[in-house]
Design a protein around this motif. Sequence first.
Motif, PDB file in Angstrom:
ATOM      1  N   GLY B 232      -9.239  30.202  16.460  1.00  0.00           N
ATOM      2  CA  GLY B 232      -7.794  30.132  16.609  1.00  0.00           C
ATOM      3  C   GLY B 232      -7.334  28.784  17.093  1.00  0.00           C
ATOM      4  O   GLY B 232      -6.230  28.393  16.812  1.00  0.00           O
ATOM      5  N   ASN B 233      -8.174  28.066  17.834  1.00  0.00           N
ATOM      6  CA  ASN B 233      -7.657  26.759  18.196  1.00  0.00           C
ATOM      7  C   ASN B 233      -8.123  25.709  17.198  1.00  0.00           C
ATOM      8  O   ASN B 233      -9.051  25.916  16.425  1.00  0.00           O
ATOM      9  CB  ASN B 233      -7.932  26.396  19.652  1.00  0.00           C
ATOM     10  CG  ASN B 233      -9.342  25.919  19.882  1.00  0.00           C
ATOM     11  OD1 ASN B 233      -9.991  25.410  18.982  1.00  0.00           O
ATOM     12  ND2 ASN B 233      -9.811  26.089  21.096  1.00  0.00           N
ATOM     13  N   ALA B 234      -7.398  24.617  17.221  1.00  0.00           N
ATOM     14  CA  ALA B 234      -7.560  23.635  16.161  1.00  0.00           C
ATOM     15  C   ALA B 234      -8.997  23.140  16.049  1.00  0.00           C
ATOM     16  O   ALA B 234      -9.538  22.984  14.956  1.00  0.00           O
ATOM     17  CB  ALA B 234      -6.612  22.465  16.407  1.00  0.00           C
ATOM     18  N   VAL B 235      -9.616  22.902  17.199  1.00  0.00           N
ATOM     19  CA  VAL B 235     -10.971  22.367  17.187  1.00  0.00           C
ATOM     20  C   VAL B 235     -11.935  23.356  16.544  1.00  0.00           C
ATOM     21  O   VAL B 235     -12.731  23.006  15.667  1.00  0.00           O
ATOM     22  CB  VAL B 235     -11.422  22.048  18.632  1.00  0.00           C
ATOM     23  CG1 VAL B 235     -12.906  21.790  18.686  1.00  0.00           C
ATOM     24  CG2 VAL B 235     -10.655  20.833  19.148  1.00  0.00           C
ATOM     25  N   GLY B 273      -4.399   9.515  26.095  1.00  0.00           N
ATOM     26  CA  GLY B 273      -5.297   8.401  25.831  1.00  0.00           C
ATOM     27  C   GLY B 273      -6.701   8.934  25.610  1.00  0.00           C
ATOM     28  O   GLY B 273      -6.942   9.672  24.673  1.00  0.00           O
ATOM     29  N   PRO B 274      -7.626   8.562  26.531  1.00  0.00           N
ATOM     30  CA  PRO B 274      -8.997   9.037  26.378  1.00  0.00           C
ATOM     31  C   PRO B 274      -9.115  10.554  26.514  1.00  0.00           C
ATOM     32  O   PRO B 274     -10.068  11.151  26.027  1.00  0.00           O
ATOM     33  CB  PRO B 274      -9.768   8.325  27.500  1.00  0.00           C
ATOM     34  CG  PRO B 274      -8.741   7.690  28.372  1.00  0.00           C
ATOM     35  CD  PRO B 274      -7.445   7.618  27.645  1.00  0.00           C
ATOM     36  N   VAL B 275      -8.139  11.180  27.199  1.00  0.00           N
ATOM     37  CA  VAL B 275      -8.090  12.643  27.231  1.00  0.00           C
ATOM     38  C   VAL B 275      -6.675  13.055  26.855  1.00  0.00           C
ATOM     39  O   VAL B 275      -5.739  12.272  26.987  1.00  0.00           O
ATOM     40  CB  VAL B 275      -8.444  13.229  28.620  1.00  0.00           C
ATOM     41  CG1 VAL B 275      -9.910  13.005  28.957  1.00  0.00           C
ATOM     42  CG2 VAL B 275      -7.553  12.640  29.688  1.00  0.00           C
ATOM     43  N   GLY B 276      -6.513  14.292  26.410  1.00  0.00           N
ATOM     44  CA  GLY B 276      -5.187  14.775  26.034  1.00  0.00           C
ATOM     45  C   GLY B 276      -5.179  15.284  24.606  1.00  0.00           C
ATOM     46  O   GLY B 276      -6.219  15.615  24.047  1.00  0.00           O
ATOM     47  N   ARG B 277      -3.972  15.293  24.052  1.00  0.00           N
ATOM     48  CA  ARG B 277      -3.802  15.971  22.768  1.00  0.00           C
ATOM     49  C   ARG B 277      -4.586  15.318  21.631  1.00  0.00           C
ATOM     50  O   ARG B 277      -5.327  15.976  20.904  1.00  0.00           O
ATOM     51  CB  ARG B 277      -2.312  15.994  22.423  1.00  0.00           C
ATOM     52  CG  ARG B 277      -2.046  16.682  21.123  1.00  0.00           C
ATOM     53  CD  ARG B 277      -0.550  16.778  20.843  1.00  0.00           C
ATOM     54  NE  ARG B 277      -0.337  16.932  19.416  1.00  0.00           N
ATOM     55  CZ  ARG B 277       0.824  16.737  18.827  1.00  0.00           C
ATOM     56  NH1 ARG B 277       1.871  16.373  19.542  1.00  0.00           N
ATOM     57  NH2 ARG B 277       0.949  16.888  17.536  1.00  0.00           N
ATOM     58  N   ALA B 279      -7.054  13.287  21.862  1.00  0.00           N
ATOM     59  CA  ALA B 279      -8.482  13.388  22.179  1.00  0.00           C
ATOM     60  C   ALA B 279      -9.031  14.738  21.733  1.00  0.00           C
ATOM     61  O   ALA B 279     -10.129  14.839  21.173  1.00  0.00           O
ATOM     62  CB  ALA B 279      -8.695  13.201  23.686  1.00  0.00           C
ATOM     63  N   PHE B 280      -8.240  15.762  21.985  1.00  0.00           N
ATOM     64  CA  PHE B 280      -8.621  17.120  21.614  1.00  0.00           C
ATOM     65  C   PHE B 280      -8.821  17.226  20.098  1.00  0.00           C
ATOM     66  O   PHE B 280      -9.842  17.729  19.611  1.00  0.00           O
ATOM     67  CB  PHE B 280      -7.498  18.041  22.103  1.00  0.00           C
ATOM     68  CG  PHE B 280      -7.736  19.494  21.892  1.00  0.00           C
ATOM     69  CD1 PHE B 280      -8.775  20.147  22.528  1.00  0.00           C
ATOM     70  CD2 PHE B 280      -6.882  20.238  21.076  1.00  0.00           C
ATOM     71  CE1 PHE B 280      -8.972  21.504  22.355  1.00  0.00           C
ATOM     72  CE2 PHE B 280      -7.072  21.588  20.893  1.00  0.00           C
ATOM     73  CZ  PHE B 280      -8.126  22.222  21.528  1.00  0.00           C
TER      74      PHE B 280
END
Lengths: 529, 405
Positions: B232-235, B273-277, B279-280
């Motif tokens: 269900g999640n994008a990843v 940036g290195p983390v967040g949307r 990055a996900f």
Amino acid sequence: MARDSQAALVALNRFGFGARGGASGDLINAASDPRGFVKAELTRPNGVLLEAPGLQSAPQLGQAVFAYQDQVKQAREAAAKAGAPTEAPLQAPADQRPGPRRNLSLNAVATEIAGQMAEAKPGNNKPADNKPADNMAKPDTMQPNAAAPPAAKPAPQPLNVIQKTFRAEALARLQRATLVECGFTERLVVFWSNHFCISASKGELARIWAGAFEREAIRPHVLGRFADMLKAVEQHPAMLFFLDNQQSLGPDSRAGQNRKRGLNENLAREIMELHTLGVGGGYTQDDVTSLARIITGWTFAGRQGQLGAPGSFVFNVNAHQPGPQMLLGKTYEPTGLAQGEAALADIARHPSTASFIATKFVRHFVADDPPPALVARLRDVFIKTDGDLKALATALVDSDEAWKAPLTKMRSPYDFLVASGRLLARVPEDPGAYLNNLNLLGQPLWSPAGPNGFADTNAAWAAPEGIKLRLDIAAQMGARLGPNIDPLDLLEFAAADAASIETRRTIERAESRQQALALLLMSPEMQRR
Amino acid sequence: MIDCVENRLLTSRRGLLLGGASFAAWAYLPKFARAADGRDPRLIVVILRGALDGLSTVAPVGDPDYAGLHGAIALTADGAHPAIMLDTFFALHPAMPEFARMYRDRHAAVIHAVATPYRDRSHFDGQDVLESGYAGPGRVQSGWLNRALEALPRGERVSSALAVGPTTPLVLRGNAPTVGWAPVALPQADDDTAMRLVELYRHRDPALAAVLSQGLALEKAASGDDMKPKPGNAVAQMRQVARGAAKLMASDDGPRIAALAFDGWDTHANEGGPVGRLAFLLGGLDGALAEFESGLGERWRDTVVVVATEFGRTARINGTDGTDHGTGTIALLAGGAVKGGRVIADWPGLKPANLFEARDLKPTTDLRSVIKGVLQGQFGLSDRVLAETVFPDSASARPMKGLVA
């Protein structure tokens, strides 16, 4: 001619099924003469009738069910004799299309890569019409089953005559709704069909009769007289079966005496409570009982055909309660079938009926809290014209309130799906996807949970899970169809300059056509009417 | 609907869910002239819809103007989440360790400052140009990959169990027959679409905004609201589609040429940036590449994966810590057949005078040259077919040499 896109939205969405896409010009036509656009359909009463190749009459369909049931029974008996497990006889009709081919290795792949969820079973009480739309080849939707690789599934059972009929009836209705210009008369059909609803989930007869009931009892009278519709409905085998009147025996009738059985008040109560007078319409329990007695013997001929052609309405004098009956302060002499017909004609004329119908009518088309002045006006029209439903519809379209009231009503799932199909200019060739999505969204076709039909208020349809599911379905439509459309063209077809700037921007800024289509279908302009 | 995939999740809808991803493949096993040398080449085209921020994915940390322009979301070679240096100038987003490993093994390459010939900033038109292969926008019904297939000798049909799936990206649509597959029952709308709709409702229909927000919250509560990959999640979806596609393509009678599309790259706000949307999402893409590699097994050796997007994003971040529609961006190549370990770029620089229209990374490489180079290297298509049929009117964009080993 002045163009009024906002009025066009009212014309198309409040009264109709929404603008068709493609080269229809619906929005422009509606904008140049909104009232005329809506009323044009009222001048063509024959246009409300629905005939399609292969659609049969209620008696023919009843006979088909009886024959099917006999077949099943014989097969079961033969199997019992042979000591084998039973299976319904397979019909292999010529029009049976093969299902998608399965490939186990591919299924195994899919299963292996799937998540952790055990296979979802369709609800047991769900109709079996939810077959994949087999006009489009597509992969088996692979349900993960972590426990075990999928066993070879038996080939999908061919549809039986009941399922096939239901789907053919659904398709004819959907195609009509998709192709018709404004859709006001089709909306009226849906309104009256839901007012006088039966439920296809009552049993095999109800399921096979659901479409015929609407075609035979509702459509001919949508622009006719209420009293005629009432009589056609209450004498239709589908309604008699749905509300158990074929089991109701006059206690003093010959059959009642012989079988020591008596009244079933189900139909009589719903006639007064739901079809005509409404709760608080001035009837008592005694009136319910009286009406139940009056309509004893209203039934349909069974498989033996002793009373008439199997599956047709008959008046069984042997089940009819003899003697005069007092109903709503009036005495009805024992004139057999005519006793009930006279009673229905009087109930149809009752002022409570006029109020009840006018209120429900305005609530459906204009607002959950119907404007009292408009209700009063329509009630008066109903009384003055002796229940002329065309006059009722005309008075609604002629009113100012119906054009001024903000578009606050949520589209029902059916309205939403049909409006989407129209905008995308896609004429359904298979009802499967519509039936599935209607089930999912809580409005299974012709199958409301109770005799009061589907709710007609925002509370029912603007619910969290329902809207989330609508979004999922819109996203799915976007994924499938988005690549082939220009979302801004569709917005032009759907609302033109009546679209809010926010909706326009949201669609313009979508990251893909697919997303843009999903957002357009979910926009307030497409969800409210 | 209107003819959607069958939905059998009537009692529980949360099973296999797939949002913005689909897979489609050529219906035939091409008979390659190159079969003589034992190669059995495979090509996977991944379209990222929404416009990927190339400067945040492969960051020019050696460019003195980069940090100032990308501000709060700029990648750095040090700090808590250091970017992975690809050379002395470019650094890869830390969410992409698999791609970094392939790059080190010389099986992955980056082409930077690249763009299609499209120079406006509409997602719809940009995706049309990217996928159709034509020089400008305009609705056509075939894509460059399909027209490339038509130029290949057709062999046996692939496994007949593949039926036409829910969507075929435009890049693969056309006369050459394709098949598709989607492991879905009812795909759910992705979060980005849902958020956009909530935002629209907030302005125009507060009642529906409240109702939809509740519905989304229910969904989250039911599926557990965390960033762990789950159906269900994008990843999870990206990995899952890639895994399925790789499995199918690995088999002897499976498709050799396929296209997928992943949605959600339109990072206007809170890009991270290195983390967040972002990055996900990049983690999802990285996972998908790893799935291709492991799923194709021995066949990875002969594979090229091309990752492309419709255009880039602004060099300078906007007021909501995101980026707006831009021009130049990156393309990624991965696979055993890639001559990798390189960032291929005619770097234009990020000084105001060097930016396209004073706002975007200036494109210095035509994406069509990259794709032509891959098609030529993998399948031996001629310059002429590539310039006239596959990418009409593209003689000026010469095939890039030496991309394929």
